[in-house]
Design a protein around this motif. Structure first.
Motif, PDB file in Angstrom:
ATOM      1  N   GLN A 112       0.833  -1.195   0.000  1.00 10.75           N
ATOM      2  CA  GLN A 112       0.000   0.000   0.000  1.00 10.75           C
ATOM      3  C   GLN A 112       0.871   1.250   0.000  1.00 10.75           C
ATOM      4  OE1 GLN A 112      -2.937   0.087   3.083  1.00 10.75           O
ATOM      5  NE2 GLN A 112      -3.776   2.056   2.482  1.00 10.75           N
ATOM      6  N   GLY A 113       1.955   1.220   0.777  1.00 17.30           N
ATOM      7  CA  GLY A 113       2.860   2.361   0.821  1.00 17.30           C
ATOM      8  C   GLY A 113       3.570   2.597  -0.492  1.00 17.30           C
ATOM      9  N   LEU A 114       3.988   1.515  -1.167  1.00 15.52           N
ATOM     10  CA  LEU A 114       4.674   1.660  -2.452  1.00 15.52           C
ATOM     11  C   LEU A 114       3.736   2.153  -3.535  1.00 15.52           C
ATOM     12  CD1 LEU A 114       6.979  -1.493  -2.718  1.00 15.52           C
ATOM     13  CD2 LEU A 114       7.607   0.844  -2.067  1.00 15.52           C
ATOM     14  N   ALA A 115       2.500   1.661  -3.503  1.00 17.34           N
ATOM     15  CA  ALA A 115       1.548   2.030  -4.543  1.00 17.34           C
ATOM     16  C   ALA A 115       1.103   3.476  -4.417  1.00 17.34           C
ATOM     17  CB  ALA A 115       0.329   1.108  -4.493  1.00 17.34           C
ATOM     18  N   GLN A 116       0.988   3.947  -3.171  1.00 16.48           N
ATOM     19  CA  GLN A 116       0.488   5.294  -2.942  1.00 16.48           C
ATOM     20  C   GLN A 116       1.368   6.022  -1.941  1.00 16.48           C
ATOM     21  OE1 GLN A 116      -1.811   6.436  -4.825  1.00 16.48           O
ATOM     22  NE2 GLN A 116      -2.375   4.480  -5.738  1.00 16.48           N
ATOM     23  N   PRO A 117       2.551   6.514  -2.353  1.00 17.52           N
ATOM     24  CA  PRO A 117       3.403   7.231  -1.419  1.00 17.52           C
ATOM     25  C   PRO A 117       2.747   8.479  -0.851  1.00 17.52           C
ATOM     26  CG  PRO A 117       4.194   7.492  -3.679  1.00 17.52           C
ATOM     27  CD  PRO A 117       3.135   6.426  -3.701  1.00 17.52           C
ATOM     28  N   ASP A 118       1.846   9.072  -1.606  1.00 18.26           N
ATOM     29  CA  ASP A 118       1.075  10.211  -1.108  1.00 18.26           C
ATOM     30  C   ASP A 118      -0.391   9.828  -1.181  1.00 18.26           C
ATOM     31  OD1 ASP A 118      -0.222  12.538  -0.552  1.00 18.26           O
ATOM     32  OD2 ASP A 118       1.089  13.815  -1.766  1.00 18.26           O
ATOM     33  N   SER A 119      -1.001   9.579  -0.035  1.00 18.73           N
ATOM     34  CA  SER A 119      -2.355   9.034  -0.012  1.00 18.73           C
ATOM     35  C   SER A 119      -3.394   9.994  -0.582  1.00 18.73           C
ATOM     36  CB  SER A 119      -2.750   8.668   1.423  1.00 18.73           C
ATOM     37  OG  SER A 119      -2.696   9.807   2.260  1.00 18.73           O
ATOM     38  N   ASP A 120      -3.056  11.261  -0.753  1.00 21.90           N
ATOM     39  CA  ASP A 120      -4.023  12.221  -1.279  1.00 21.90           C
ATOM     40  C   ASP A 120      -3.933  12.358  -2.791  1.00 21.90           C
ATOM     41  OD1 ASP A 120      -4.968  12.800   1.269  1.00 21.90           O
ATOM     42  OD2 ASP A 120      -3.427  14.331   1.593  1.00 21.90           O
ATOM     43  N   ASP A 121      -3.002  11.665  -3.451  1.00 19.82           N
ATOM     44  CA  ASP A 121      -2.768  11.858  -4.871  1.00 19.82           C
ATOM     45  C   ASP A 121      -3.178  10.664  -5.721  1.00 19.82           C
ATOM     46  OD1 ASP A 121      -1.803  14.365  -4.425  1.00 19.82           O
ATOM     47  OD2 ASP A 121       0.305  13.791  -4.425  1.00 19.82           O
ATOM     48  N   THR A 122      -4.090   9.847  -5.234  1.00 17.12           N
ATOM     49  CA  THR A 122      -4.553   8.716  -6.027  1.00 17.12           C
ATOM     50  C   THR A 122      -5.276   9.227  -7.264  1.00 17.12           C
ATOM     51  OG1 THR A 122      -4.872   7.480  -3.982  1.00 17.12           O
ATOM     52  CG2 THR A 122      -5.886   6.598  -5.982  1.00 17.12           C
ATOM     53  N   ASP A 123      -4.834   8.761  -8.432  1.00 14.77           N
ATOM     54  CA  ASP A 123      -5.406   9.206  -9.699  1.00 14.77           C
ATOM     55  C   ASP A 123      -6.197   8.056 -10.304  1.00 14.77           C
ATOM     56  OD1 ASP A 123      -5.944   9.971 -12.345  1.00 14.77           O
ATOM     57  OD2 ASP A 123      -4.220  11.310 -12.368  1.00 14.77           O
ATOM     58  N   PHE A 124      -7.486   8.220 -10.399  1.00 16.60           N
ATOM     59  CA  PHE A 124      -8.348   7.169 -10.925  1.00 16.60           C
ATOM     60  C   PHE A 124      -7.970   6.804 -12.353  1.00 16.60           C
ATOM     61  CE2 PHE A 124     -12.185   5.773 -13.162  1.00 16.60           C
ATOM     62  CZ  PHE A 124     -12.595   4.722 -12.359  1.00 16.60           C
ATOM     63  N   GLU A 125      -7.729   7.792 -13.183  1.00 18.88           N
ATOM     64  CA  GLU A 125      -7.481   7.547 -14.602  1.00 18.88           C
ATOM     65  C   GLU A 125      -6.157   6.820 -14.849  1.00 18.88           C
ATOM     66  OE1 GLU A 125      -9.770   7.965 -16.666  1.00 18.88           O
ATOM     67  OE2 GLU A 125     -11.120   9.116 -15.370  1.00 18.88           O
ATOM     68  N   GLU A 126      -5.200   6.947 -13.938  1.00 20.72           N
ATOM     69  CA  GLU A 126      -3.904   6.297 -14.132  1.00 20.72           C
ATOM     70  C   GLU A 126      -3.932   4.810 -13.802  1.00 20.72           C
ATOM     71  OE1 GLU A 126      -0.947   8.343 -11.938  1.00 20.72           O
ATOM     72  OE2 GLU A 126      -0.911  10.092 -13.276  1.00 20.72           O
ATOM     73  N   ASN A 127      -5.039   4.347 -13.237  1.00 26.92           N
ATOM     74  CA  ASN A 127      -5.133   2.945 -12.819  1.00 26.92           C
ATOM     75  C   ASN A 127      -6.139   2.189 -13.675  1.00 26.92           C
ATOM     76  OD1 ASN A 127      -3.322   3.169 -10.480  1.00 26.92           O
ATOM     77  ND2 ASN A 127      -4.917   4.500  -9.660  1.00 26.92           N
ATOM     78  N   HIS A 128      -6.000   2.348 -14.971  1.00 20.46           N
ATOM     79  CA  HIS A 128      -6.978   1.779 -15.903  1.00 20.46           C
ATOM     80  C   HIS A 128      -7.058   0.257 -15.786  1.00 20.46           C
ATOM     81  CE1 HIS A 128      -9.286   1.073 -19.554  1.00 20.46           C
ATOM     82  NE2 HIS A 128      -8.363   0.216 -19.931  1.00 20.46           N
ATOM     83  N   THR A 129      -5.907  -0.416 -15.699  1.00 24.26           N
ATOM     84  CA  THR A 129      -5.910  -1.877 -15.664  1.00 24.26           C
ATOM     85  C   THR A 129      -6.634  -2.397 -14.422  1.00 24.26           C
ATOM     86  OG1 THR A 129      -3.805  -1.947 -16.855  1.00 24.26           O
ATOM     87  CG2 THR A 129      -4.469  -3.946 -15.691  1.00 24.26           C
ATOM     88  N   PHE A 130      -6.336  -1.781 -13.281  1.00 29.03           N
ATOM     89  CA  PHE A 130      -7.006  -2.180 -12.049  1.00 29.03           C
ATOM     90  C   PHE A 130      -8.496  -1.876 -12.128  1.00 29.03           C
ATOM     91  CE2 PHE A 130      -8.572  -0.758  -7.830  1.00 29.03           C
ATOM     92  CZ  PHE A 130      -8.587  -1.994  -7.204  1.00 29.03           C
TER      93      PHE A 130
END
Length: 245
Positions: free
Chosen positions: A168-186
């Protein structure tokens, strides 16, 4: 069906399966799978070996996490020392929203100290009762399946928790910057696994609902996701579809 899957099925028949460790395997900790298969089998059939394997599984996870987070450790560092390094590392044990809460930090520190004590216990059980531990000048005390399951469950909880926090830490080093569009595969994976939601004449994608209404859960599942997760589920579904009624 592969040997690993056969062993996993067998673990169910023995009444014990390592859910936390298997979640870590699905998320990327692939190299511990053989040890997990063997541990699930050993708790019933060879309790002494289970103590050896419980220690090995925790140690493998700790070394992997430290390496992936670029934390220095020695090849000869024992498991308690490796665990201490992880506890003092930059793993995001707390969500950013409560990271400044002193009381919560103290409570978490007590919990981590408890896990460290559990690690010491597993190591001592392995040294005293392990099937493949250091040579002894006489017979070792023989424990039974119930004690072996305790050691295995301890390893399972520690590995599952540490690797989930790590990913979780590696995937989101800044928890406020999750970008929906950048995670198309997921997002596509989530949408393929769940049906669209209809409200009157409007339709909503499951991935968007998860992202908007449960952002912390979205980040957690994103951290655990890997392409192998989807592939494994497809294989399992294919195997189930090919079984005779």
């Amino acid at each position: 069906m592969s040997g690993g899957k056969e062993m996993a099925v067998e673990s169910v028949t023995t009444g014990f399966a390592m859910q936390g460790a298997r979640s870590a395997i699905s998320a990327g900790l692939f190299h511990i799978e053989e040890h997990v298969n063997s541990l699930e089998h050993a708790v019933i059939n060879n309790p002494g070996l289970a103590f050896d394997l419980a220690k090995t599984v925790i140690e493998s996870a700790c070394r992997t996490i430290l390496r992936e987070r670029n934390v220095d450790f020695g090849s000869g560092d024992d498991l308690p020392k490796l665990f201490k390094k992880i506890a003092k590392s930059d793993l995001p044990f707390l969500p950013a929203a409560v990271s400044g809460e002193t009381d919560i930090q103290k409570s978490l520190e007590k919990t981590l100290n408890g896990l460290h004590t559990a690690v010491l216990g597993v190591c001592e059980l392995r040294n005293a009762c392990g099937f493949a531990s250091h040579g002894a000048d006489g017979p070792r005390p023989a424990l039974e399946a119930v004690q072996a399951i305790l050691a295995a469950e301890t390893a399972d909880a520690i590995v599952g928790f540490l690797y989930r926090v790590h990913r979780q830490g590696l995937a989101q080093p800044d928890s406020d910057d999750t970008d929906f569009e950048e995670n198309h595969t997921f997002n596509q994976y989530v949408d393929d696994e769940h049906e669209r939601v209809q409200i009157f004449e409007e339709y909503f994608d499951p991935s968007r609902i998860l992202f908007e209404l449960a952002p912390e859960a979205y980040k957690l599942y994103l951290a655990e996701y890997s392409p192998e997760t989807e592939a494994d589920q497809n294989v399992s579904q294919a195997d189930a579809g090919g079984q005779l009624p």
